[in-house]
Design a protein around this motif. Structure first.
Motif, PDB file in Angstrom:
ATOM      1  N   MET A  11       5.114   2.838   1.369  1.00  0.00           N
ATOM      2  CA  MET A  11       6.399   2.467   1.901  1.00  0.00           C
ATOM      3  C   MET A  11       7.147   3.606   2.623  1.00  0.00           C
ATOM      4  O   MET A  11       6.746   4.585   2.287  1.00  0.00           O
ATOM      5  CB  MET A  11       7.389   1.716   1.204  1.00  0.00           C
ATOM      6  N   THR A  12       7.963   3.390   3.857  1.00  0.00           N
ATOM      7  CA  THR A  12       8.415   4.395   4.276  1.00  0.00           C
ATOM      8  C   THR A  12       9.758   4.154   4.265  1.00  0.00           C
ATOM      9  O   THR A  12      10.562   3.171   4.594  1.00  0.00           O
ATOM     10  CB  THR A  12       8.102   4.733   5.766  1.00  0.00           C
TER      11      THR A  12
ATOM     12  N   ASP B 189       0.770  -1.110   0.048  1.00  0.00           N
ATOM     13  CA  ASP B 189       0.039  -0.060   0.023  1.00  0.00           C
ATOM     14  C   ASP B 189       0.896   1.212   0.025  1.00  0.00           C
ATOM     15  O   ASP B 189       0.564   2.231  -0.474  1.00  0.00           O
ATOM     16  CB  ASP B 189      -0.832   0.079   1.155  1.00  0.00           C
TER      17      ASP B 189
ATOM     18  N   GLU C 104       7.714  -1.601   4.368  1.00  0.00           N
ATOM     19  CA  GLU C 104       6.532  -1.721   3.436  1.00  0.00           C
ATOM     20  C   GLU C 104       5.234  -1.946   4.451  1.00  0.00           C
ATOM     21  O   GLU C 104       5.360  -2.375   5.390  1.00  0.00           O
ATOM     22  CB  GLU C 104       6.707  -2.797   2.623  1.00  0.00           C
ATOM     23  N   GLU C 105       4.244  -1.240   3.903  1.00  0.00           N
ATOM     24  CA  GLU C 105       2.954  -1.382   4.581  1.00  0.00           C
ATOM     25  C   GLU C 105       2.162  -2.307   3.666  1.00  0.00           C
ATOM     26  O   GLU C 105       1.814  -1.955   2.591  1.00  0.00           O
ATOM     27  CB  GLU C 105       1.820   0.097   4.762  1.00  0.00           C
ATOM     28  N   THR C 106       1.952  -3.462   4.238  1.00  0.00           N
ATOM     29  CA  THR C 106       1.126  -4.728   3.381  1.00  0.00           C
ATOM     30  C   THR C 106      -0.457  -4.922   4.256  1.00  0.00           C
ATOM     31  O   THR C 106      -0.420  -4.372   5.246  1.00  0.00           O
ATOM     32  CB  THR C 106       1.993  -5.941   3.204  1.00  0.00           C
TER      33      THR C 106
ATOM     34  N   GLU D 211       4.086   6.166  -1.999  1.00  0.00           N
ATOM     35  CA  GLU D 211       3.244   5.181  -2.386  1.00  0.00           C
ATOM     36  C   GLU D 211       3.651   4.707  -3.943  1.00  0.00           C
ATOM     37  O   GLU D 211       4.443   5.266  -4.562  1.00  0.00           O
ATOM     38  CB  GLU D 211       1.826   6.035  -2.585  1.00  0.00           C
TER      39      GLU D 211
ATOM     40  N   GLY E 265       0.237  -5.911   7.778  1.00  0.00           N
ATOM     41  CA  GLY E 265       0.890  -4.979   8.394  1.00  0.00           C
ATOM     42  C   GLY E 265       2.456  -4.686   8.016  1.00  0.00           C
ATOM     43  O   GLY E 265       2.731  -5.119   7.080  1.00  0.00           O
ATOM     44  N   PRO E 266       3.097  -3.683   8.748  1.00  0.00           N
ATOM     45  CA  PRO E 266       4.283  -3.360   8.028  1.00  0.00           C
ATOM     46  C   PRO E 266       5.324  -4.256   8.354  1.00  0.00           C
ATOM     47  O   PRO E 266       5.182  -5.185   9.039  1.00  0.00           O
ATOM     48  CB  PRO E 266       4.638  -2.079   9.273  1.00  0.00           C
ATOM     49  N   LYS E 267       6.128  -4.142   7.216  1.00  0.00           N
ATOM     50  CA  LYS E 267       7.383  -5.276   7.314  1.00  0.00           C
ATOM     51  C   LYS E 267       8.627  -4.502   6.842  1.00  0.00           C
ATOM     52  O   LYS E 267       8.364  -3.802   5.611  1.00  0.00           O
ATOM     53  CB  LYS E 267       6.656  -6.263   6.071  1.00  0.00           C
TER      54      LYS E 267
ATOM     55  N   ARG F  38       7.613   8.878   3.331  1.00  0.00           N
ATOM     56  CA  ARG F  38       6.580   7.899   2.847  1.00  0.00           C
ATOM     57  C   ARG F  38       6.064   8.100   1.413  1.00  0.00           C
ATOM     58  O   ARG F  38       6.001   9.283   1.054  1.00  0.00           O
ATOM     59  CB  ARG F  38       5.312   8.013   3.754  1.00  0.00           C
TER      60      ARG F  38
END
Lengths: 150, 83, 150, 83
Positions: free
Chosen positions: A47-48, A45, A125-127, A86, A130-132, A84
């Motif tokens: 990433m930071t 969705d 990464e926001e998946t 996208e 959850g974040p990974k 952040r």
């Protein structure tokens, strides 16, 4: 030239600045890295990008200086974003201008290969699950080694 | 001495940066990691997998035997994933 | 996508069009060829690019199709100019977008290497000693051969 | 048959494109080049160095033995120098 910034970059404007007035440039090789919406079969969705201010700039400047030593470059540029981002957003721009296309291509690829294994950036990464934190890839280490035997 | 932690090391330790006095018996990176592990369970978890930890002293990558001293800026982080 | 045209191109606009809405692109490799003001130690005032309309488009389309066969590309573009150009002017743009940077780089370099030896263009340089047809380079034939053993 | 000449071949022959009837005895690219040389000094000069001549029949590169026939579009030009 190197820049680390949160804002987006405009590739056309960067090229114009980089090549302005320089009539010795015969070839310009560029690489733009973008955020994909999939990674390892998982939907992303957003990433930071975290980085280490101070060390990042130092490492990027060292890598660029090494490329300038190895190839006859008229101009070079690294712009790397943090914060952040996208899917579809720009992450990184690498550009190398030389009288000859082989030097431009080789230097550009060298810069992105080394940057991937040397510059202190980390992707979260926001998946859907959850974040990974993205794990480093062996293929990036191998890509870097292409340039070590030179 | 300034200690900095990034990515999941920062999350596990629960802090991004801290000032600490370097104990007299700590002279190398490896000794520093052993000492940091004594500071609490967050540190212990964060530092458990040594293969996944990179160390920079004053913005340069260094190995386990590299000397550390009061006044250094020392950063611990996982392998980088930029670009 | 291929285009043969007299007008200049805007790299930023071309990239925007090429990548618009495609979130599977992780890497975009580009090459821009420009007119230099020197060649073989002679000053170049301008050059005129002649081409073979019909065959040019056919050859460029074939080369692009071959790159699409060899690498997993999300998008590709070749824009080649003809007519009179001056030092600093753009000649050619090659762009390849892929989920992965290695594919983008390899395909981009393949396209420019093959284009140089296959696409029917000829350069007439205007020098202080009069007009001079550029001679084909052995190094371009060697560059093409990089891709033949694959 | 449509004949097209580019770059210095065009300049030496003095024409970019012409329509000609293919003589009955001309069946291949090599025979065509020999025939073209009989058409005048410009053709002879232009075609003197065979190593510097590329031939395309109907937009495809072909070799000296390739068949030519009435109705073809045949182009003669030096090695390409674009990009």
């Amino acid at each position: 030239m190197i820049r680390v910034q949160q804002e987006d970059f405009d590739v056309g404007a960067e090229i114009a600045r980089l090549t302005a007035g320089n009539r010795a440039i015969g070839g310009l090789a560029l690489f733009v890295g973008l955020v994909r919406d999939m990674a390892d079969r998982e939907k992303i969705d957003a990433m930071t990008l975290e980085h280490y201010p101070g060390m990042t700039e130092k490492k990027l400047a060292e890598i660029e200086a090494e490329a300038q030593r190895r190839w006859p470059l008229e101009a070079s540029l690294i712009v790397h974003r943090y914060g952040r981002l996208e899917p579809g957003d720009n992450i990184v721009l690498v550009a190398c201008a030389s009288p000859h296309r082989d030097a431009a291509f080789d230097a550009c690829r060298f810069l992105i290969d080394w940057l991937k294994t040397e510059a202190p950036f980390w992707k979260l990464e926001e998946t859907g699950k959850g974040p990974k934190w993205v794990e480093a890839r062996d293929s990036d280490d191998r890509a870097k080694k292409r340039w070590v035997a030179d | 001495m300034k200690l900095m932690y990034f990515a999941w090391l920062r999350q596990k330790i629960g802090c991004g940066s801290e000032e600490r006095e370097l104990p007299a018996h700590v002279a190398t990176v490896e000794q520093m990691l052993l000492w940091l592990e004594t500071l609490g369970p967050g540190y212990r978890t964060a530092l458990a997998d040594r293969k996944s930890i990179r160390v920079a002293v004053n913005h340069e990558y260094v190995g386990a035997g590299y000397p550390v001293k009061q006044g250094d800026e020392i950063a611990l982080f996982p392998p980088v994933t930029g670009g």
